[in-house]
Write a protein that holds these residues in place. Structure first.
Motif, PDB file in Angstrom:
ATOM      1  N   CYS A  55       0.835  -1.202   0.000  1.00 50.92           N
ATOM      2  CA  CYS A  55       0.000   0.000   0.000  1.00 50.92           C
ATOM      3  C   CYS A  55       0.871   1.254   0.000  1.00 50.92           C
ATOM      4  CB  CYS A  55      -0.914   0.014   1.222  1.00 50.92           C
ATOM      5  SG  CYS A  55      -2.051  -1.391   1.300  1.00 50.92           S
ATOM      6  N   LEU A  56       0.440   2.274  -0.761  1.00 49.79           N
ATOM      7  CA  LEU A  56       1.168   3.543  -0.775  1.00 49.79           C
ATOM      8  C   LEU A  56       0.940   4.311   0.522  1.00 49.79           C
ATOM      9  CD1 LEU A  56       0.557   4.643  -4.475  1.00 49.79           C
ATOM     10  CD2 LEU A  56       2.446   3.327  -3.504  1.00 49.79           C
ATOM     11  N   ILE A 189       9.794   3.717   2.467  1.00 50.50           N
ATOM     12  CA  ILE A 189      11.194   4.100   2.657  1.00 50.50           C
ATOM     13  C   ILE A 189      11.913   4.189   1.315  1.00 50.50           C
ATOM     14  CG2 ILE A 189      13.407   3.332   3.607  1.00 50.50           C
ATOM     15  CD1 ILE A 189      11.845   2.185   5.987  1.00 50.50           C
ATOM     16  N   GLU A 190      11.667   3.222   0.436  1.00 54.34           N
ATOM     17  CA  GLU A 190      12.291   3.254  -0.887  1.00 54.34           C
ATOM     18  C   GLU A 190      11.844   4.483  -1.677  1.00 54.34           C
ATOM     19  OE1 GLU A 190      14.645   1.400  -2.299  1.00 54.34           O
ATOM     20  OE2 GLU A 190      14.870   0.457  -0.337  1.00 54.34           O
ATOM     21  N   ALA A 191      10.573   4.861  -1.524  1.00 57.05           N
ATOM     22  CA  ALA A 191      10.077   6.056  -2.209  1.00 57.05           C
ATOM     23  C   ALA A 191      10.782   7.306  -1.696  1.00 57.05           C
ATOM     24  CB  ALA A 191       8.560   6.181  -2.012  1.00 57.05           C
ATOM     25  N   GLN A 192      11.035   7.371  -0.377  1.00 53.69           N
ATOM     26  CA  GLN A 192      11.750   8.521   0.186  1.00 53.69           C
ATOM     27  C   GLN A 192      13.181   8.577  -0.339  1.00 53.69           C
ATOM     28  OE1 GLN A 192      10.400  10.869   1.795  1.00 53.69           O
ATOM     29  NE2 GLN A 192       8.444   9.976   2.347  1.00 53.69           N
ATOM     30  N   VAL A 252      16.081  17.399   1.624  1.00 56.75           N
ATOM     31  CA  VAL A 252      15.779  17.113   3.029  1.00 56.75           C
ATOM     32  C   VAL A 252      14.564  17.893   3.525  1.00 56.75           C
ATOM     33  CG1 VAL A 252      18.124  16.465   3.644  1.00 56.75           C
ATOM     34  CG2 VAL A 252      17.468  18.857   3.776  1.00 56.75           C
ATOM     35  N   SER A 253      14.166  18.954   2.805  1.00 62.53           N
ATOM     36  CA  SER A 253      13.019  19.746   3.253  1.00 62.53           C
ATOM     37  C   SER A 253      11.718  19.248   2.637  1.00 62.53           C
ATOM     38  CB  SER A 253      13.208  21.221   2.892  1.00 62.53           C
ATOM     39  OG  SER A 253      13.230  21.387   1.481  1.00 62.53           O
ATOM     40  N   SER A 254      11.790  18.675   1.444  1.00 62.70           N
ATOM     41  CA  SER A 254      10.595  18.094   0.828  1.00 62.70           C
ATOM     42  C   SER A 254      10.708  16.578   0.869  1.00 62.70           C
ATOM     43  CB  SER A 254      10.462  18.565  -0.624  1.00 62.70           C
ATOM     44  OG  SER A 254      11.531  18.066  -1.403  1.00 62.70           O
ATOM     45  N   ARG A 255       9.592  15.909   0.680  1.00 68.54           N
ATOM     46  CA  ARG A 255       9.625  14.454   0.726  1.00 68.54           C
ATOM     47  C   ARG A 255       8.452  13.883  -0.053  1.00 68.54           C
ATOM     48  NH1 ARG A 255       7.386  12.627   6.689  1.00 68.54           N
ATOM     49  NH2 ARG A 255       5.479  13.862   6.664  1.00 68.54           N
ATOM     50  N   HIS A 256       8.588  12.634  -0.377  1.00 68.82           N
ATOM     51  CA  HIS A 256       7.501  11.894  -1.008  1.00 68.82           C
ATOM     52  C   HIS A 256       6.378  11.726   0.018  1.00 68.82           C
ATOM     53  CE1 HIS A 256       5.544   8.511  -3.131  1.00 68.82           C
ATOM     54  NE2 HIS A 256       5.422   8.013  -1.917  1.00 68.82           N
ATOM     55  N   THR A 257       5.152  12.003  -0.372  1.00 65.84           N
ATOM     56  CA  THR A 257       4.021  11.874   0.552  1.00 65.84           C
ATOM     57  C   THR A 257       2.961  10.959  -0.039  1.00 65.84           C
ATOM     58  OG1 THR A 257       2.947  13.855  -0.382  1.00 65.84           O
ATOM     59  CG2 THR A 257       4.374  14.170   1.544  1.00 65.84           C
ATOM     60  N   THR A 390       8.993   5.612  11.148  1.00 67.47           N
ATOM     61  CA  THR A 390       8.482   5.673   9.773  1.00 67.47           C
ATOM     62  C   THR A 390       6.971   5.722   9.762  1.00 67.47           C
ATOM     63  OG1 THR A 390      10.393   4.390   9.029  1.00 67.47           O
ATOM     64  CG2 THR A 390       8.535   4.542   7.526  1.00 67.47           C
ATOM     65  N   ILE A 391       6.321   4.921  10.598  1.00 66.13           N
ATOM     66  CA  ILE A 391       4.856   4.916  10.640  1.00 66.13           C
ATOM     67  C   ILE A 391       4.323   6.270  11.115  1.00 66.13           C
ATOM     68  CG2 ILE A 391       2.847   3.871  11.778  1.00 66.13           C
ATOM     69  CD1 ILE A 391       4.407   1.241  11.828  1.00 66.13           C
TER      70      ILE A 391
END
Length: 393
Positions: A55-56, A189-192, A252-257, A390-391
């Motif tokens: 799940c994403l 984690i892989e997406a990040q 480091v300021s933006s991330r995959h959401t 992570t959760i």
């Protein structure tokens, strides 16, 4: 959005000797869970672990249901911890000890107790690993009296085998829930990592373009001798004003959401930040270009300066950049260095909100509202492991 962990659907019919768990998502953030089937052997091993969904958005809460028509165990998954987990299997929580006066344990009862113990140990392991981040239902087991009477053929009770199936079903449901969480977290984690790498690559390309532009500018004003000294090696002494990329700010300021995180951000902005901003504006504590006839106002007047040690929400006019600073004077110095490295003129800042000069009435109204709203977004506690961190992200 792509998956980074391998997944492919299982066949509709399980192989001989296998049991099926159906996984169903109960909210819009888990569209991947539309009656997905996972097959497991009687030993508790997956027929194919890659058929466990990915799940994403992270599944956070689980409930156990048994479909009496098909005999399937059904795992209900939700992305939110907003209601209690439910176990529809009939029984009692926990395992009650066998009474010694009943004599030696019958073999059939022993098999049921072993299955119950296996499920209980897995439940404890998952509770310890995830803490309150993941909602698991309490397990339901038969009473010892029921096991004893079923062993000796009480016709008013289900056969002993059904109690064994009940215990093994819950064990399989826990196994699927565990792997569903683990695989979804691994994918996140892989997406990040992929996002960070992508941003780093963009930063390196930007630096390469800046070096190229700088070299071209120097070539225009240099003579032939200087041209000969320049080389493709790009010596550091010639380009000290173009800093090497270690960790670019964007990485480091933006991330995959995922969709849950996007919804939380929207909730925070609409129901927390926006009302606080409106109250500050009503109290005359806000200066912003979003106002009537902003062209007639001098936003950069000394009375609206951030050149002090107060905390500010500020606006930088040259680049159209907004932000917050714990110390206005330090932020001016930092932005001045940044502008110099970029070849820009000195930054032009004005204070949108001077957080050290809010009116008393605004503070009295804002403080309880801020605390009440912030409580909705709090983590259940300080994370103790990487997966809990992570959760919580």
């Amino acid at each position: 959005r792509r998956r980074y962990v391998t997944f492919y659907p299982a066949p509709s019919a399980p192989p001989p000797g296998a049991r099926t768990v159906r996984v169903v998502g109960t909210d819009k953030h888990l569209p991947e869970l539309k009656g997905v089937l996972v097959h497991l052997w009687k030993s508790g091993e997956f027929v194919d672990a890659n058929t466990v969904p990915v799940c994403l958005s992270l599944p956070r809460q689980f409930s156990f249901v048994h479909d009496p028509k098909t005999g399937e165990a059904v795992l209900l998954a939700s992305s939110k911890l907003d209601r209690p987990s439910v176990n529809r299997y009939i029984g009692h929580p926990g395992i009650r000890p066998w009474e010694q006066d009943r004599g030696e344990l019958p073999l059939g009862v022993t098999r049921v107790l072993d299955a119950m113990e296996g499920a209980h140990l897995l439940w404890e392991s998952m509770s310890s690993r995830y803490g309150s981040r993941i909602g698991l239902p309490a397990l339901s087991f038969p009473d010892m009296n029921d096991l004893f009477q079923a062993e000796y053929g009480d016709e008013d009770l289900p056969p002993l085998r059904s109690y064994h199936d009940q215990a093994t079903d819950q064990h399989r449901l826990l196994l699927v829930a565990r792997d569903l969480v683990e695989r979804s977290v691994a994918n996140y984690i892989e997406a990040q990592i992929e996002h960070c790498s992508s941003e780093q690559l963009k930063a390196r390309r930007a630096r390469k373009e800046a070096l190229k532009s700088l070299k071209n500018a120097r070539d225009e004003v240099s003579d032939d001798e200087t041209d000969e000294e320049d080389s493709d090696a790009e010596p550091d002494e010639n380009h000290r004003d173009i800093l090497p990329v270690i960790l670019d700010f964007a990485s480091v300021s933006s991330r995959h959401t995922n969709s849950v995180q996007d919804e939380v951000v929207e909730d925070w902005c609409d129901n927390h930040a926006a009302p606080l901003f409106d109250e500050a504006r009503k109290e005359g504590c806000v200066a912003t270009h979003v106002c009537y006839r902003p062209e007639d106002l001098n936003f950069y007047h000394k009375n609206n300066s951030v050149d002090n040690q107060n905390p500010h929400v500020y606006h930088e006019g040259l680049r159209g950049k907004g932000g917050s600073a714990g110390n206005g004077k330090n932020r001016i110095k930092g932005l001045a260095v940044d502008h110099e490295e970029r070849g820009l003129s000195s930054p032009e800042l004005y204070s949108v909100i001077d957080l050290a000069n809010l009116t008393e009435r605004l503070q009295e109204k804002a403080a309880p509202f801020h605390l009440e709203q912030s409580e909705r977004f709090m983590c259940p506690g300080a994370p103790e492991t990487m997966i809990q961190t992570t959760i919580d992200a």
